[in-house]
Structure formats: C-alpha cells, structure tokens
Design a protein around this motif. Sequence first.
Motif, short mmCIF file in Angstrom:
data_model
loop_
_atom_site.label_atom_id
_atom_site.label_comp_id
_atom_site.label_asym_id
_atom_site.label_seq_id
_atom_site.Cartn_x
_atom_site.Cartn_y
_atom_site.Cartn_z
N THR A 157 -1.87 24.55 90.03
CA THR A 157 -1.29 25.87 90.32
C THR A 157 -1.90 26.35 91.62
N ARG A 158 -1.07 26.60 92.60
CA ARG A 158 -1.56 27.05 93.90
C ARG A 158 -1.02 28.44 94.18
N ILE A 159 -1.92 29.35 94.48
CA ILE A 159 -1.52 30.73 94.76
C ILE A 159 -2.00 31.10 96.16
N ILE A 160 -1.08 31.59 96.97
CA ILE A 160 -1.41 31.90 98.35
C ILE A 160 -1.15 33.38 98.63
N GLU A 161 -2.16 34.03 99.19
CA GLU A 161 -1.96 35.40 99.65
C GLU A 161 -2.21 35.42 101.14
N GLN A 162 -1.25 35.91 101.85
CA GLN A 162 -1.41 36.01 103.31
C GLN A 162 -1.42 37.50 103.66
N ASP A 163 -2.57 37.97 104.09
CA ASP A 163 -2.73 39.40 104.38
C ASP A 163 -1.99 39.79 105.65
N ALA A 164 -1.50 41.01 105.67
CA ALA A 164 -0.89 41.52 106.89
C ALA A 164 -1.94 41.47 108.00
#
Lengths: 365, 254
Positions: A157-164
Amino acid sequence: MTLPVKLSAFEAALAEQLPAGDLRAELEGRGLPHRRVEDWKWSDLRTALARLPAEAGELTLTMSRAPDARRPLMGAPDQIMARLAAALGGQAQVYDLHNGETVTLDASVAAGAGHGAVVVRARDGVHAVVRERYSAAPGAMLNLNVHYAISPRAHLTRIIEQDASPDAVIVVTTTMDLSQRAHAAQTTLGFGAKLARLETNISHGGQGASLEMNGAYLVGEGLHLDQTGIVRHTGPGGTTRELFKGAAAHGGRGVFQGKIHVERAAQKTDAKMNHRGLLLDGRSEIDAKPELEIYADDVVCAHGNALGAMDAAALFYMRQRGLSEPRARALLTRSFLAEPLERLSDEAVREALMARLQTALEGMS
Amino acid sequence: MLEIKNLHARVNPEEGEALAILKGVDLKVPAGEVHAIMGPNGCGKSTLSYVLAGHDGYEVTDGALVFEGADIGALAPEERAARGLFLSFQYPVEIPGVPTLTFLKEAANAQRRARGEAEVSAPDFIKLARENAAKLGISSEMLKRPVNVGFSGGEKKRMEIFQALMLAPKFLILDETDSGLDIDALKVVAEGVNALRSPDRGMLVITHYQRLLDYLKPDVVHVMAAGRIVETGGPDLALTLESQGYEKYAGAAA
C-alpha cells in the motif's frame, strides 16, 4: 541533427556537477524536458526551472526508520530526471519491507536543487505500507527517483502526499515492478507546486497480479500538478483500476496523462482508467490525455475522462437552504474529490487525507 | 408577511434576447395563511418561485419583494433563506457525496449564525431528525444517503418536506410539490405540510392541479396566466378550475 540548445544557468549548473558521459552529453545537447517533448507538453519543466536560482541544494529524507542498505542505483530508467536524481542524489536508500510494517518517507528541499533516490523491496508474501510526502520551499527543486520491486504474493500500500509548494519545482519519478500475483494499491493526494510532476511507471506482471492507482488533487492559484501514470501489462490475467479526480481553482492547473499499455502476451488483462476534473473558475485549467495501447486481442480495457464546471443547480439548491456560496462550493468540491480517497481501506489514513483536503478547501474559500 | 408588488422579471439568457416571464405580479400572503397559485403550464408559476428564492438566472426589472416589512429583492439566496424563506423545489437536486443530515445541519447552523442565534448541537439535531423522519415515514437508511441521491421523484418530494420540518422556516414556497406523487405519498406529504401550518407562518403553494389543495385547504386561491395574477378567490376557485380548465384565461396573454 539538431544543434545543441542554449542552456539556462540552471541547466548549466546541473551539467557541471555531472561527470563527463552520456547523461551530461544528453543534458548539454537537449536541455531539460520542455513543452515540445510529447510526454512533457503540458509541463514545461525547462521553463519552470530556468527561473529558479541555479544553486545546488540538498534533499532531506526523513524516515521512520533507518534504511536496510545504501547503494548506488543501478539500471536507472531512461527518463532524464530519474537519471539525474540517481546520478546527483548519492547512494540510494534501500528498504526491505518487513511484514506488517509502515514506513514513512518525507522528502523535502529547503533551498537549491536537491536530488535523491530510494529503493523499496517487498519480498514474497510481505504486506506493508509506505507513506511518502514531498515538499519544497520557494525557489527550491526536489528531484526524486523511487523504485519499487514487489515480489509475488506481496501486498504493497503506497500513500503519497504532495504538499502545496508555491514557487518550487517537484519531480518524482517512480518505477514499479509488480510481479505475478502481487498486489499494489497507490493513493495520491496532491496540491501542486509552481510545477510538480508525479510520474509512475509500472511494469505489471499479470498472472493474478492486481494494481489500484487512485488520486485526488486540488490546485490553487499559481500551482500546477502533473500526474503521469504508465501501466504496462506484460503478463496475462492482470487487473488494473485507476480513478483520478481533481479540481483546479482560479489560476491553478492540473495535468493527467494516463496510459495503459497491454503487450501481446498480456491476454485476459482487465484494466479500467478514469479521470474526472472539476474546473472551479473560468481561469482554471485541466489537461488530460488518457490512452490505451493494446496488442493483445482478448482483453477488457476501458478509459473515461470528463471535465466540467460546478453544478449550478446544486449550488443554488444549497444556497437556498442557507449555505453561503463559498461554503456550498467547498462542500461540492470536497464531495467530488472524496471518491478516490474513499477507496483507501485504512480508515485512519483515509480520514487523515480527507482532513488535509478539508483544510486546503477552507484555505481557498 | 410576504408582499409581491408589481413584479416584473425576465430570464437572463446566456445568449440571445431576454424573455419577460413575470409581467406585474401583485400578491399578499399574511402570516398564518396558505395561498395557492394555480395556472397553466408556462404561465410563470415556477419562475415566481425562483425569483422569490433569489435565483440569478432571472432578473427583476420592476416591482418589489417585501418580506416582513423589508425589501429582500437584492438579497442573496442564502440571506433570504436565513430570513426564513424556504423553497420546496419542483425538481430537488441530487448532491452525491454529501450526506443528508450533514448537509441539513450545516444549513441549519449557517442560518442560525446569520440570525445571530446559537448553533444546534449534534445530538439535538439527530433527535429532531428522527422525530421528523418518523412523521413522514422516512427510514434511517434514507437519511444516511447523500442528498436526494437514488430517490424516486416521490421520495425526493417527501425529503423536501422533511428538510422544511428540520429548518422550520417562516415561509414556505411549495413548487409543484404534488407532481410525481402517488395518492398515498400525496397524503403523507400533505400531512407534513399541514404540521407546519401555524399562525406565524405563511405558505405559497404552486400547483397545476387541485388534488394537493384537497388536503392543504388553502385560504386563498390565485390564478396566474401570462405572468400575472388574473383572478383571486376562495378555495372554491380551485374546484372551478379543476372542472373548467384554464381556457378562459387564454385571452390574458394578449
């Protein structure tokens, strides 16, 4: 024959850091990817970087545990950004996932151009979660190369958060080898940068292997997020499900490039890709290119793509009940973007991502 | 309570010529009364309901809308809602992804904040929702669904009245609430509306047919034709219209 391009100060500084060789020659000959390169036609990296300070920086990787090994990244993919990340990012951090663990990787750059490389292996039968987060400060560039090797029967399970990240450039190039009978589920929540490109290239082994790739994005003024995903089915009987939904506010730009490539050997592939975009304003933009390229004759493949504006009838209905227009718009946008995130099986993660989305929406209205 | 004075309105077309639909509507609904507006298709009934609610697809070119002594003609839809105007839509809108109770609680509290009142607590709101749902035969499963999603036409109308019960507006505009309802559903909806009748609440019931009025028993019936009120009478007027139709008003268009 084409003449070498005139390099920007940023490109020249990058080239100087490289040893003489193919990569340096290519960079000096062609420059960085730009809008006349088909795969980058909506994300002019060269122009975005030309205005950034041409100085070397450092990519900071904050990890929930120490890597299992460090080694130079071998066999880098053919994408120039991934090769630069491997060449300039030092040794790759190598993770061998333990069964049941969650690893978090925060990649950020505070100033200048920072490069890095990470390798993640999920061995036979391992179930694990990797949470990645990317951000860059104004004027900085983050360039990361990520490689996943997922063995048979492993479950990633891969979760990616890319911040503004206003006034910054973020490029993350992922390659993933999904073995036969393996399962991978990737979910992205992204908010863009001056230019952000999250590119995922997956080699899908089939034979019962399944891939889920979902993403939600919300881009505000001056922010650009490009999500490019190429899934190549190489073996028979593989499944792929993709759902991307995004909203672009005034002055924001979303890019979705999705391709499912089915090789001749990949009979009985079952693949579906869907992208839907919401244009919140007359000055927002979403560009989408969904593609299927199929060389096998017994497959079920479908793609869908739809862009639209906010439903005016729904807005009026909500306002008649007493909600302010900004609140009604935020609620409709949130409900639109929730769908890809709702596919996350882990409730705590799902709610954390929904909360981030909510905060971002409140900041916009 | 509600006073409509010489109201003229036209459609704001995205392109082409603006089309006048309301051509001088005069109407007064005192508190405590239920007034019905009947009229043939295309006479401007639904336009009147949208103009009252503040839809920006219409432009008021003359006249005034006065609610409780204040001109509300320039107010946004949400400001009118906060003052107590509720429109039961002819075609309630589906809002995927927004749960009904979440939506209603947000709406109720937005109205309360606008009026300077304290917000309603979640437990109180849920208790009230259960009571009101029971009155209308709405299951808890229906309340969990997103707003109007997956409901039949009749169920949507029932949910509109449920929303009215939850928001307790001062004034209700019911736009063709009877359309799409079978006779049993009509009775349930009418009972819900009758439960809202009170000395300090007014209602305007827009309908094409008389059958809803059998249950609601309006105090006054108006006939609308070609964008104006052309006749006003007691409840008997609805019965006359039902038997004789609207032909005699056809000349009003001239």
